[in-house]
Design a protein around this motif. Structure first.
Motif, PDB file in Angstrom:
ATOM      1  N   SER A   1      34.885  21.569  83.858  1.00 44.49           N
ATOM      2  CA  SER A   1      34.365  21.158  82.537  1.00 44.49           C
ATOM      3  C   SER A   1      34.359  22.350  81.590  1.00 44.49           C
ATOM      4  CB  SER A   1      32.954  20.569  82.672  1.00 44.49           C
ATOM      5  OG  SER A   1      32.087  21.515  83.273  1.00 44.49           O
ATOM      6  N   LYS A   2      35.524  22.851  81.267  1.00 48.45           N
ATOM      7  CA  LYS A   2      35.600  24.043  80.425  1.00 48.45           C
ATOM      8  C   LYS A   2      35.126  23.774  79.001  1.00 48.45           C
ATOM      9  CE  LYS A   2      40.506  23.279  79.376  1.00 48.45           C
ATOM     10  NZ  LYS A   2      41.861  23.894  79.422  1.00 48.45           N
ATOM     11  N   ASP A   3      35.384  22.571  78.483  1.00 49.31           N
ATOM     12  CA  ASP A   3      34.946  22.266  77.118  1.00 49.31           C
ATOM     13  C   ASP A   3      33.430  22.259  77.007  1.00 49.31           C
ATOM     14  OD1 ASP A   3      37.565  22.065  76.291  1.00 49.31           O
ATOM     15  OD2 ASP A   3      37.665  19.902  76.656  1.00 49.31           O
ATOM     16  N   ASP A   4      32.759  21.703  78.014  1.00 47.77           N
ATOM     17  CA  ASP A   4      31.293  21.675  77.982  1.00 47.77           C
ATOM     18  C   ASP A   4      30.699  23.059  78.157  1.00 47.77           C
ATOM     19  OD1 ASP A   4      30.623  18.636  78.001  1.00 47.77           O
ATOM     20  OD2 ASP A   4      32.137  18.857  79.544  1.00 47.77           O
ATOM     21  N   VAL A   5      31.383  23.925  78.892  1.00 48.80           N
ATOM     22  CA  VAL A   5      30.868  25.274  79.117  1.00 48.80           C
ATOM     23  C   VAL A   5      30.817  26.056  77.812  1.00 48.80           C
ATOM     24  CG1 VAL A   5      31.369  27.481  80.238  1.00 48.80           C
ATOM     25  CG2 VAL A   5      31.524  25.371  81.541  1.00 48.80           C
ATOM     26  N   VAL A   6      31.854  25.962  77.000  1.00 49.13           N
ATOM     27  CA  VAL A   6      31.917  26.767  75.780  1.00 49.13           C
ATOM     28  C   VAL A   6      31.243  26.096  74.593  1.00 49.13           C
ATOM     29  CG1 VAL A   6      34.034  27.930  76.510  1.00 49.13           C
ATOM     30  CG2 VAL A   6      34.186  25.817  75.178  1.00 49.13           C
ATOM     31  N   THR A   7      30.904  24.796  74.711  1.00 50.73           N
ATOM     32  CA  THR A   7      30.299  24.098  73.573  1.00 50.73           C
ATOM     33  C   THR A   7      28.828  23.766  73.776  1.00 50.73           C
ATOM     34  OG1 THR A   7      31.029  21.950  74.453  1.00 50.73           O
ATOM     35  CG2 THR A   7      32.495  23.068  72.890  1.00 50.73           C
ATOM     36  N   CYS A   8      28.288  23.930  74.962  1.00 50.55           N
ATOM     37  CA  CYS A   8      26.875  23.607  75.180  1.00 50.55           C
ATOM     38  C   CYS A   8      25.991  24.641  74.483  1.00 50.55           C
ATOM     39  CB  CYS A   8      26.571  23.553  76.676  1.00 50.55           C
ATOM     40  SG  CYS A   8      26.620  25.151  77.506  1.00 50.55           S
TER      41      CYS A   8
ATOM     42  N   VAL B   1      29.141  17.024  86.068  1.00 50.53           N
ATOM     43  CA  VAL B   1      28.807  18.446  85.913  1.00 50.53           C
ATOM     44  C   VAL B   1      28.761  18.840  84.450  1.00 50.53           C
ATOM     45  CG1 VAL B   1      29.547  20.801  86.456  1.00 50.53           C
ATOM     46  CG2 VAL B   1      29.765  19.003  88.171  1.00 50.53           C
ATOM     47  N   GLY B   2      29.641  18.269  83.635  1.00 49.94           N
ATOM     48  CA  GLY B   2      29.724  18.659  82.236  1.00 49.94           C
ATOM     49  C   GLY B   2      28.446  18.407  81.462  1.00 49.94           C
ATOM     50  N   ASP B   3      27.759  17.318  81.760  1.00 47.92           N
ATOM     51  CA  ASP B   3      26.521  17.001  81.036  1.00 47.92           C
ATOM     52  C   ASP B   3      25.390  17.962  81.365  1.00 47.92           C
ATOM     53  OD1 ASP B   3      27.854  14.875  79.935  1.00 47.92           O
ATOM     54  OD2 ASP B   3      27.146  13.439  81.446  1.00 47.92           O
TER      55      ASP B   3
END
Length: 349
Positions: free
Chosen positions: A171-178, A134-136
Motif C-alpha cells: 500500500s505505497k499510496d496510503d503510506v505517503v498520503t496518510c 493494511v492501507g486503511d
C-alpha cells in the motif's frame, strides 16, 4: 584388679547388640501434615470440562493474546508461529479468523520487541495479511515503524526498515498520503541516516553517524546501503508519476470524458480524510499530502538539499553504499524533473 575388670567390661560393651524399644514411634515434627484421609472427589477451581474442542477462532484469539501480552519471548515467538501457520494453511477464499482491524493494533508494538526471532516471525505474519486491509491502517503502522527506525538498537532499526518495505509493497499510496506519512517518515529517515538538519546557519548536521549510520557492526553492518535503497523506494512512491494515469486521459472513442477516473467512486475507505472536517487541527508534519505536487513542494523546501548532500557524500564511497546512492540519485532526479517551484512559499521565514 579393679582396673582390669573395668577395661574388660568396656570392651565387652562394644559387641553388645542394642535392644530396640518396640511400640514407640518417633516424635512428629511441628510442621507435620496428616495425609491419611481419603476423598471421593477432587474439586479444582476454574476448571472447565467440555466434550467439544474449542473453535479455531477461540484458539486464534488465545494465541493472539499470548503473542501480544506474554512476558516470555519464546511464548511470543511460538504464538506468532502458530498464527502464521493458521493463516498460511487456510483456503484462499475463507475469511480470516479475526479481522485485520483487531490483529494489527495488538501486534504492531512487537516491531519494537527486543528479541530478533519475535520480530522476524512478526514480519512473516504481516506478509500474510490482505493488502486491502493494511492501507486503511497505514497511519497506525507507521507510528511503530518510525519508532523502530530511530531506535537505539541497530537490529530493531534494520527490522523496522523491512516492515516499511512491506508496507510500500502492499500500500505505497496510503503510506505517503496518510497523516504524517510523508514529512514525519522523511524526518525519521534523516535521523536514522545521520542526515538530520540542524537549526543553525548550515543545513548539514554535525551529529555523528556512529550510532545510526554506516559504521554500525554486527547485523546492521550493511545498514547504510539498505537505508539508501529503502529511502529510494519511499521517494519513488511519493514523487514518481502515477503509472495508471495517462496524459491524454480517456481514449479517443470516449471523448469528451477526459480523466474519467477522477469522477469515479473513490476506492479509498475515507476519501475525504485530507479535508480534516471533524478531526483535530494538524500541523505541517501531520498533514495529509494527497497530491504529488504538494509532496514535491514540501520535499523541495525541507529535504532536497539535505538528501542531495548525503547522496554526494555516499557516492564517493566504493561498494554497496556508492551503488545504492546512485539508485537514490536516479529516483530523485526522475521524481523532481518536472517540478517547477513557481508556487513555493518560503517556510523558513
Amino acid at each position: 584388679m579393679g582396673s582390669s575388670a573395668r577395661k574388660k567390661k568396656e570392651k565387652k560393651k562394644d559387641f553388645q547388640k542394642q535392644k530396640l524399644k518396640v511400640g514407640k514411634t518417633k516424635a512428629k515434627a511441628d510442621n507435620f501434615t496428616d495425609t491419611s484421609f481419603k476423598s471421593k472427589a477432587i474439586v479444582i477451581n476454574q476448571q472447565s470440562l467440555s466434550t467439544t474442542a474449542p473453535s479455531s477462532s477461540s484458539q486464534f484469539s488465545h494465541y493472539l493474546s499470548l503473542a501480544s501480552s506474554s512476558k516470555t519471548d519464546s511464548q511470543r515467538r511460538d504464538a506468532l508461529s502458530y498464527l502464521t501457520t493458521q493463516l498460511s494453511s487456510q483456503p484462499v477464499n475463507d475469511p480470516m479468523p479475526l479481522p485485520t482491524a483487531i490483529l494489527l493494533p495488538k501486534l504492531l508494538p512487537l516491531i519494537l520487541d527486543g528479541t530478533s526471532s519475535v520480530r522476524s516471525q512478526l514480519l512473516k505474519f504481516l506478509r500474510l495479511l490482505p493488502a486491502a486491509d493494511v492501507g486503511d491502517r497505514a497511519e497506525q503502522a507507521l507510528l511503530y515503524t518510525r519508532a523502530g527506525m530511530t531506535h537505539l538498537a541497530a537490529e530493531i532499526r534494520v527490522d523496522a526498515l523491512a516492515v516499511l518495505e512491506w508496507m510500500l509493497e502492499v500500500s505505497k499510496d496510503d503510506v505517503v498520503t496518510c497523516p504524517g506519512g510523508w514529512v514525519k517518515t522523511l524526518k525519521s529517515f534523516m535521523t536514522m541516516m545521520g542526515w538530520a538538519t540542524s537549526g543553525g546557519s548550515t543545513n548539514w548536521t554535525s551529529a555523528s553517524k556512529s550510532s545510526f549510520g554506516k559504521f554500525a557492526f554486527g547485523k546492521a553492518g550493511k545498514a547504510f546501503p539498505r537505508q539508501l535503497l529503502v529511502l529510494a523506494q519511499f521517494l519513488k512512491a511519493g514523487l514518481a508519476e502515477p503509472e495508471d494515469l495517462s496524459p491524454a486521459g480517456a481514449g479517443v472513442g470516449s471523448f469528451p470524458l477526459c480523466n474519467r477516473e477522477m469522477h469515479m467512486i473513490p476506492k479509498r475507505a475515507n476519501a475525504y480524510a485530507h479535508l480534516n472536517l471533524f478531526g483535530s487541527s494538524r500541523d505541517e508534519e501531520g498533514e495529509m499530502y494527497i497530491d504529488r505536487e504538494d509532496r514535491q513542494r514540501v520535499f523541495q523546501s525541507k529535504f532536497r538539499a539535505t538528501v542531495e548532500e548525503g547522496i554526494s557524500t555516499a557516492q564517493k564511497e566504493a561498494g554497496e553504499a556508492g551503488r545504492a546512492a546512485a539508485v537514490l540519485s536516479k529516483v530523485l532526479r526522475e521524481g523532481m524533473t518536472d517540478y517547477s517551484g513557481i508556487d513555493d512559499i518560503d517556510d523558513t521565514q
